[in-house]
Enzyme design. Structure first.
Site, PDB file in Angstrom:
ATOM      1  N   GLY A  12      -3.721  16.354 -14.617  1.00  0.00           N
ATOM      2  CA  GLY A  12      -3.882  15.378 -15.156  1.00  0.00           C
ATOM      3  C   GLY A  12      -4.845  15.060 -16.407  1.00  0.00           C
ATOM      4  CE  LYS A  75       6.149  14.876 -12.188  1.00  0.00           C
ATOM      5  NZ  LYS A  75       6.493  13.873 -13.165  1.00  0.00           N
ATOM      6  N   GLY A 116      -8.205  19.670 -11.063  1.00  0.00           N
ATOM      7  CA  GLY A 116      -8.920  18.612 -10.161  1.00  0.00           C
ATOM      8  C   GLY A 116      -8.582  19.334  -8.419  1.00  0.00           C
ATOM      9  N   GLY A 118      -5.831  19.639  -6.624  1.00  0.00           N
ATOM     10  CA  GLY A 118      -4.366  19.740  -6.854  1.00  0.00           C
ATOM     11  C   GLY A 118      -4.526  21.637  -7.689  1.00  0.00           C
ATOM     12  CG  ASP A 142      -8.943  10.629 -10.428  1.00  0.00           C
ATOM     13  OD1 ASP A 142      -8.792   9.193 -11.201  1.00  0.00           O
ATOM     14  OD2 ASP A 142      -8.036  10.807  -9.698  1.00  0.00           O
TER      15      ASP A 142
HETATM   16  O1  F6P Z   1      -6.078  11.665 -11.213  1.00  0.00           O
HETATM   17  C1  F6P Z   1      -6.265  11.343 -12.318  1.00  0.00           C
HETATM   18  C2  F6P Z   1      -5.382  10.145 -12.131  1.00  0.00           C
HETATM   19  O2  F6P Z   1      -5.527   9.619 -13.202  1.00  0.00           O
HETATM   20  C3  F6P Z   1      -5.736   9.280 -11.654  1.00  0.00           C
HETATM   21  O3  F6P Z   1      -6.162   8.157 -11.789  1.00  0.00           O
HETATM   22  C4  F6P Z   1      -4.046   8.030 -11.598  1.00  0.00           C
HETATM   23  O4  F6P Z   1      -3.896   8.107 -10.027  1.00  0.00           O
HETATM   24  C5  F6P Z   1      -3.136   9.142 -11.776  1.00  0.00           C
HETATM   25  O5  F6P Z   1      -3.581  10.491 -12.253  1.00  0.00           O
HETATM   26  C6  F6P Z   1      -2.166   8.963 -12.729  1.00  0.00           C
HETATM   27  O6  F6P Z   1      -0.837   9.728 -13.093  1.00  0.00           O
HETATM   28  P1  F6P Z   1       0.135   9.943 -13.788  1.00  0.00           P
HETATM   29  O7  F6P Z   1      -0.435  10.695 -15.636  1.00  0.00           O
HETATM   30  O8  F6P Z   1       0.544  11.029 -13.379  1.00  0.00           O
HETATM   31  O9  F6P Z   1       0.747   8.857 -13.849  1.00  0.00           O
END
Ligand code: F6P
Length: 362
Positions: A12, A75, A116, A118, A142
């Site tokens: 993210g 992904k 992050g 991952g 996070d």
């Molecule tokens: O890991 C960062 C984060 O913003 C989390 O706080 C949240 O759960 C997730 O990513 C949301 O992911 P996406 O952008 O795929 O909805």
């Protein structure tokens, strides 16, 4: 001929990524005369061979810009990658060998992976199994990465959440309402804890402490007895009732994590059954991830970018740069990959919250 290094931003996005890219390009091109190749959309850009050379002029004016000029993807795990099969179906395959081949063909001296937990796991896999000289840079709003005191992006998310809570505070008071605000953070309660403390929230619910609705209701009632007919409740998206599960709005798969959401609204329904005040829910969502980074995140991102290039220059691979106290250090991937830094039960902020009358739900 000078060296060429690669860089990608994975997972993210978060505020401060562009500050890292700017620092990498400036330090690598101007001080070392290296070229910098930026892969688009994280690891996906390596697999699909989508990349561009980043020059000094490409990173001009980037310090204040949110997001990432390279794009990102959460992904694109090299070891479980969704590939389109001939019949049009999607198959999950290990494409790490293809990625290693592409990196070798480009004759890269090193790959800097900004991401992050991952991304650090994938980077560590490419280093250990594929022999790719990798340096990691930790990012995430996070703040849940092991081995670094803080990740950039976190302070910006906390500031955004705090601003929102301050605004909810005044309208809650005007209308005698219980205002619930859901913040991000996945399994870690850092954003909720910091923003809740900063905004003077009455209740802070984090994933690490499963909550009891009756304690929250008791807190609201105690305030009512004192003549205060509104309350401000911060709810981590990963918060859950004792004995219950996290609230998920979209199931995960081999290629991606489940999407969390609905934790605050679920709690709102329970509070409504027990208290006569009106209850409202606000979900902050991606507002916390977008926009210009705070000064702290710009500086930390810049320091990390410079430190990553320094690590490449020293030939120090298989490591992630990290903030420890006031120093930037490099830690082996083994201390980071697959490890999460959650809010520990003995965390000082929790004690401060309790001591200043904040209800933590459990
Ligand atoms: O890991 C960062 C984060 O913003 C989390 O706080 C949240 O759960 C997730 O990513 C949301 O992911 P996406 O952008 O795929 O909805």
């Amino acid at each position: 001929m000078g060296k060429t290094i690669g860089v990608l931003t994975g997972g993210g996005d978060c505020p401060g990524l562009n500050a890292v890219l700017r620092a990498i390009v400036k330090h690598a091109t101007e001080d070392h005369c290296w070229e910098v190749v930026g892969f688009e959309d994280g690891f996906q850009g390596i697999y699909e061979r989508r990349y561009k050379f980043l020059r000094r002029e490409d990173v001009r004016g980037l310090l204040t810009r949110g997001g990432t000029i390279l794009g990102s993807s959460n992904k694109s795990n090299p070891f479980s990658y969704p590939v389109k099969a001939p019949g049009g179906t999607i198959e999950v395959r290990d494409v790490s060998a293809d990625m290693v081949r592409t990196l070798r063909e480009l004759d890269l001296e090193a790959l800097i992976v900004t991401g992050g937990d991952g991304s650090m796991l994938f980077a560590s896999g490419l280093w250990e199994r594929g022999g790719v000289p990798v340096v990691g840079v930790p990012k995430t709003i996070d703040n849940d990465l092991a081995a670094t005191d803080v990740t950039f992006g976190f302070h910006t998310a906390v500031q955004v959440a705090t601003d929102a809570l301050d605004r909810l505070h005044t309208t809650a008071e005007s209308h005698d309402r219980i205002m619930l605000c859901e913040v991000m953070g996945r399994d870690a309660g850092w954003i909720a804890l910091y923003a809740g403390l900063a905004a003077g929230a009455d209740v802070i619910l984090i994933p690490e402490i499963p909550y009891d609705v009756d304690r929250i209701v008791a807190c609201v009632r105690r305030r009512m007895v004192r003549g205060i007919t509104y309350s401000l409740v911060v709810v981590s998206e990963g918060a859950r009732p004792a004995g219950g599960d996290v609230s998920i709005i979209e199931a995960g798969a081999v290629t991606h994590m489940p999407r969390l959401g609905g934790a605050a609204e679920r709690l709102a329904q329970e509070i409504k059954k027990r208290v006569e005040l009106e209850v409202r829910t606000t979900v902050l969502g991606h507002v916390q991830r977008g926009g210009t980074p705070t000064a702290f995140d710009r500086v930390l991102g810049t320091r990390f970018g410079v430190a990553a290039v320094d690590a490449v220059a020293r030939g120090e691979f298989g490591k992630m740069v990290a903030l420890r106290g006031t120093d930037i250090i490099a830690v082996p991937f083994s201390e980071v990959a697959g490890k999460q830094r959650l809010v520990d039960a003995r965390n000082e902020h929790l004690r401060v919250a309790r001591t200043t009358g904040v209800e933590l739900g459990g």
